[in-house]
Design a protein around this motif. Structure first.
Motif, short mmCIF file in Angstrom:
data_model
loop_
_atom_site.label_atom_id
_atom_site.label_comp_id
_atom_site.label_asym_id
_atom_site.label_seq_id
_atom_site.Cartn_x
_atom_site.Cartn_y
_atom_site.Cartn_z
N SER A 181 0.82 -1.22 0.00
CA SER A 181 0.00 0.00 0.00
C SER A 181 0.85 1.26 0.00
CB SER A 181 -0.93 0.00 1.22
OG SER A 181 -0.18 -0.02 2.42
N SER A 182 2.10 1.15 0.46
CA SER A 182 3.00 2.30 0.51
C SER A 182 3.79 2.47 -0.78
CB SER A 182 3.97 2.16 1.68
OG SER A 182 3.27 2.02 2.89
N LEU A 183 3.71 1.49 -1.67
CA LEU A 183 4.48 1.52 -2.92
C LEU A 183 3.61 1.61 -4.16
CD1 LEU A 183 7.21 -1.20 -2.19
CD2 LEU A 183 7.53 1.28 -2.19
N THR A 184 2.29 1.55 -3.99
CA THR A 184 1.40 1.51 -5.16
C THR A 184 0.34 2.60 -5.08
OG1 THR A 184 -0.01 -0.11 -4.05
CG2 THR A 184 1.72 -0.97 -5.49
N HIS A 185 -0.21 2.93 -6.24
CA HIS A 185 -1.34 3.86 -6.30
C HIS A 185 -2.62 3.09 -5.95
CE1 HIS A 185 0.72 7.33 -7.96
NE2 HIS A 185 1.35 6.52 -8.80
N PRO A 186 -3.42 3.57 -5.00
CA PRO A 186 -4.61 2.83 -4.60
C PRO A 186 -5.64 2.69 -5.72
CG PRO A 186 -4.59 5.02 -3.60
CD PRO A 186 -3.25 4.81 -4.22
N GLU A 187 -5.68 3.66 -6.62
CA GLU A 187 -6.70 3.63 -7.68
C GLU A 187 -6.39 2.57 -8.74
OE1 GLU A 187 -4.90 6.28 -6.91
OE2 GLU A 187 -6.29 7.56 -5.79
N THR A 188 -5.11 2.41 -9.07
CA THR A 188 -4.74 1.52 -10.17
C THR A 188 -3.99 0.28 -9.73
OG1 THR A 188 -2.63 2.64 -10.53
CG2 THR A 188 -4.55 3.52 -11.70
N GLY A 189 -3.37 0.32 -8.54
CA GLY A 189 -2.55 -0.79 -8.08
C GLY A 189 -1.17 -0.81 -8.69
N LYS A 190 -0.86 0.16 -9.55
CA LYS A 190 0.45 0.22 -10.17
C LYS A 190 1.45 0.90 -9.23
CE LYS A 190 -1.23 0.24 -14.94
NZ LYS A 190 -1.21 0.93 -16.25
N ILE A 191 2.74 0.70 -9.51
CA ILE A 191 3.79 1.23 -8.66
C ILE A 191 3.73 2.76 -8.61
CG2 ILE A 191 6.28 1.47 -8.35
CD1 ILE A 191 5.32 -1.27 -7.64
N ASN A 192 3.81 3.30 -7.40
CA ASN A 192 3.88 4.74 -7.18
C ASN A 192 5.36 5.13 -7.23
OD1 ASN A 192 4.05 7.33 -6.04
ND2 ASN A 192 2.24 7.00 -4.76
N LEU A 193 5.80 5.60 -8.37
CA LEU A 193 7.23 5.86 -8.58
C LEU A 193 7.77 6.93 -7.64
CD1 LEU A 193 7.33 5.75 -12.50
CD2 LEU A 193 8.02 3.97 -10.89
N ALA A 194 6.96 7.96 -7.38
CA ALA A 194 7.42 9.03 -6.49
C ALA A 194 7.62 8.52 -5.07
CB ALA A 194 6.41 10.18 -6.51
N ALA A 195 6.67 7.71 -4.59
CA ALA A 195 6.78 7.16 -3.23
C ALA A 195 7.97 6.22 -3.12
CB ALA A 195 5.49 6.44 -2.86
N MET A 196 8.18 5.41 -4.15
CA MET A 196 9.29 4.46 -4.13
C MET A 196 10.63 5.20 -4.17
SD MET A 196 9.79 1.14 -6.55
CE MET A 196 11.01 -0.11 -6.16
N GLU A 197 10.72 6.24 -4.98
CA GLU A 197 11.96 7.01 -5.07
C GLU A 197 12.29 7.69 -3.74
OE1 GLU A 197 14.80 10.08 -5.54
OE2 GLU A 197 12.69 10.49 -5.08
N ARG A 198 11.26 8.22 -3.05
CA ARG A 198 11.50 8.86 -1.75
C ARG A 198 12.00 7.85 -0.73
NH1 ARG A 198 6.65 11.64 -3.15
NH2 ARG A 198 5.41 10.16 -1.93
N PHE A 199 11.41 6.67 -0.76
CA PHE A 199 11.83 5.61 0.17
C PHE A 199 13.28 5.21 -0.08
CE2 PHE A 199 12.13 0.89 0.76
CZ PHE A 199 12.20 0.90 2.15
N VAL A 200 13.63 5.01 -1.34
CA VAL A 200 15.00 4.63 -1.68
C VAL A 200 15.98 5.75 -1.30
CG1 VAL A 200 16.57 4.20 -3.61
CG2 VAL A 200 14.37 3.01 -3.50
N ARG A 201 15.58 7.00 -1.53
CA ARG A 201 16.45 8.13 -1.21
C ARG A 201 16.78 8.15 0.28
NH1 ARG A 201 13.58 13.58 -1.67
NH2 ARG A 201 12.87 12.57 -3.58
N GLU A 202 15.78 7.92 1.12
CA GLU A 202 16.03 7.93 2.56
C GLU A 202 16.92 6.76 2.97
OE1 GLU A 202 13.74 8.66 6.78
OE2 GLU A 202 12.54 8.10 5.04
N CYS A 203 16.69 5.58 2.38
CA CYS A 203 17.53 4.42 2.69
C CYS A 203 18.97 4.66 2.26
CB CYS A 203 16.98 3.17 1.99
SG CYS A 203 15.44 2.54 2.71
N ALA A 204 19.16 5.29 1.09
CA ALA A 204 20.50 5.59 0.61
C ALA A 204 21.19 6.60 1.52
CB ALA A 204 20.44 6.12 -0.83
N ASP A 205 20.42 7.56 2.01
CA ASP A 205 20.98 8.56 2.92
C ASP A 205 21.40 7.91 4.24
OD1 ASP A 205 21.73 11.21 3.52
OD2 ASP A 205 19.91 11.50 4.69
N LEU A 206 20.59 6.99 4.74
CA LEU A 206 20.96 6.27 5.96
C LEU A 206 22.23 5.46 5.73
CD1 LEU A 206 17.44 5.02 7.10
CD2 LEU A 206 18.93 6.52 8.40
N LYS A 207 22.33 4.87 4.56
CA LYS A 207 23.53 4.08 4.24
C LYS A 207 24.76 4.98 4.20
CE LYS A 207 25.02 0.25 1.51
NZ LYS A 207 25.49 -0.32 2.78
#
Length: 372
Positions: free
Chosen positions: A18-44
Motif C-alpha cells: 500500500s505504501s508503494l502503489t497507487h490505490p486507484e490503479t494498483g500500479k507502482i507509485n514511482l514518487a513514493a518508491m523514489e522517496r523511500f530509496v532516497r532515505e535508505c541511501a541517505d541512511l547508508k
C-alpha cells in the motif's frame, strides 16, 4: 527507547504494498518508491546497514499485465509475482544507482529459514552482501512458494530476516501510524499507543483480525512479527511510510509504536523460536513443565506423557503442557515412535527398552528454548 536506538547500526525495513502503489490503479507509485530509496541511501551514507523487505511484486505484475483486480488462485498470483518481481527489482536498482548504491535481490521461502543448513547458508549470503556494501532487497519467492512453505506475509518474513541477519532494529512501514486501542477511523475515542512494553493477551486482542483495530487484516500479522522480533531481543517499530520517518525513528523521536525487546537469546535459540518448522509435539506433565520453565533443566523421558505427530530424530518439536499450551521448542534426540516406548521411564531404563541409549535426554537444554 532512545538508549536502545542509539546503538542501532543494522536495521531491517519492511515496506508494504500500500505504501508503494497507487490505490486507484494498483500500479507502482514511482514518487513514493523514489522517496523511500532516497532515505535508505541517505541512511547508508551515514553508516547504517540496511536490509529491505519489500512487498509489491504481485501488484507490479498486475500493473504490467493490466489486470483489473488481484488474482484469486495461487498459480495466477505466482504468475503475477514472476512478472512483477523483475519490474520491482529493476526500479530498486534504477533508483539506488542514482545514489551510487548497489541493490541485490534475495528471494526466500519458508523452507530456507526452517532448515538449519539453509538458514546458515542464507545467513552467510547476507553477511557477504553487507560486507560488499550492498543493500539486499528481500521478498518471498512467490513464484515457487506453496501454502506449506509460505511465510504468509512479509511482516513475518521481515521478522525472520531480522533474526537471520542479527539486526539491531526492525521497522515495519505501512499506511498506518502504529497501534491504537481501536480503529481510529470508526472510534473517535481510539487511543494511540506510542510504546508496548510487553506483548500480552490485551495487546494481541487489539490486533484482532481483518477489519478490527487499525488493521484491514494487517495489524494481526504485525503483532506476530513483533513477537518474533522482541523474543529474539530485537526492538521493532510500526510506523507510517512517510518520508523522513526512518531518520526520526533512529533519532528517538516519538514516531510510530515502539516494541521493547526482551533479553537477547543465543542465535541458535532465536532460530528455534522464529524460523524452524515444527514437525510434531511432545506432551509433558506438571513436574517436567516446572523443571523446564523454572529449573532450567533438560526434558527427560520421565516427564513425557505422549507425542503428537510422526517425526524423526533431530526434528524440531513443540513441547506442550497439560493444557495444550506450547511452553518450549527444541531439537529432539529421539523419534516419535521411540519416545512413545520410553515415556515415563528413567533415563537408565532407555537401553533396556530400545536396545540402545544415545542420550539421557529427550531434548537437551542447549537445544531447547522457552516460549514466552
Amino acid at each position: 527507547m532512545r538508549e536502545i536506538l542509539k546503538n542501532v547500526r543494522r536495521l531491517v525495513v519492511k515496506i508494504g504494498s500500500s505504501s508503494l502503489t497507487h490505490p486507484e490503479t494498483g500500479k507502482i507509485n514511482l514518487a513514493a518508491m523514489e522517496r523511500f530509496v532516497r532515505e535508505c541511501a541517505d541512511l547508508k551514507n551515514a553508516g547504517f546497514e540496511i536490509i529491505i523487505v519489500s512487498s509489491g511484486a504481485i501488484a507490479a505484475g498486475m500493473g504490467r499485465l493490466a489486470l483489473p483486480e488481484k488474482p484469486k488462485n495461487l498459480p495466477e498470483k505466482q504468475a503475477c509475482a514472476a512478472v512483477g518481481q523483475g519490474v520491482l527489482m529493476h526500479l530498486y536498482e534504477k533508483f539506488f544507482s542514482e545514489y551510487q548504491v548497489i541493490a541485490a535481490q534475495v528471494l526466500l521461502t519458508g523452507e530456507d529459514l526452517a532448515v538449519r543448513k539453509r538458514f546458515l547458508n542464507a545467513k552467510h549470503t547476507f553477511r557477504a552482501l553487507l560486507n560488499y556494501n550492498v543493500v539486499p532487497v528481500v521478498n518471498e519467492n512467490d513464484t515457487v512458494a506453496v501454502e506449506e512453505i509460505r511465510f504468509g506475509d512479509n511482516d513475518t518474513l521481515s521478522a525472520r530476516v531480522a533474526v537471520l541477519v542479527e539486526a539491531d532494529l526492525l521497522v515495519l512501514l505501512s499506511d498506518i501510524d502504529g497501534l491504537y486501542t481501536a480503529d481510529p477511523r470508526k472510534n473517535s475515542n481510539a487511543r494511540f499507543l506510542p510504546e508496548v512494553l510487553e506483548i500480552n493477551e490485551e495487546i494481541e486482542k487489539l490486533a484482532g483480525g481483518s477489519g478490527t483495530a487499525v488493521g484491514t487484516g494487517g495489524m494481526e500479522t504485525k503483532i506476530e512479527a513483533a513477537k518474533i522480533a522482541v523474543n529474539a531481543g530485537i526492538p521493532m517499530v510500526i510506523a507510517r511510510a512517510d518520508y523522513g520517518n526512518l531518520w526520526r525513528i533512529l533519532r528517538g523521536e516519538e514516531v510510530g509504536t515502539f516494541f521493547y525487546p526482551k533479553k537477547k537469546k543465543q542465535w541458535k535459540k532465536q532460530w528455534l523460536l522464529s524460523g524452524a518448522r515444527v514437525q510434531g509435539s511432545i506432551i509433558v506433565d506438571l513436574g517436567a513443565e516446572e523443571a523446564l520453565c523454572s529449573g532450567g533443566k533438560s526434558l527427560l523421558p520421565s516427564g513425557v506423557l505422549g507425542v503428537e505427530g510422526e517425526f524423526p530424530t533431530g526434528a524440531i518439536v513443540a513441547v506442550k503442557n497439560l493444557k495444550g499450551r506450547v511452553i518450549a521448542k527444541g531439537l529432539t534426540n529421539y523419534a516419535a515412535q521411540d519416545i512413545l516406548k520410553i515415556k515415563g521411564l528413567h533415563s537408565w531404563e532407555i537401553a533396556g527398552v530400545l536396545g540402545h541409549k544415545d542420550y539421557d535426554e529427550i531434548i537437551h537444554r542447549d537445544n531447547l528454548v522457552l516460549v514466552d
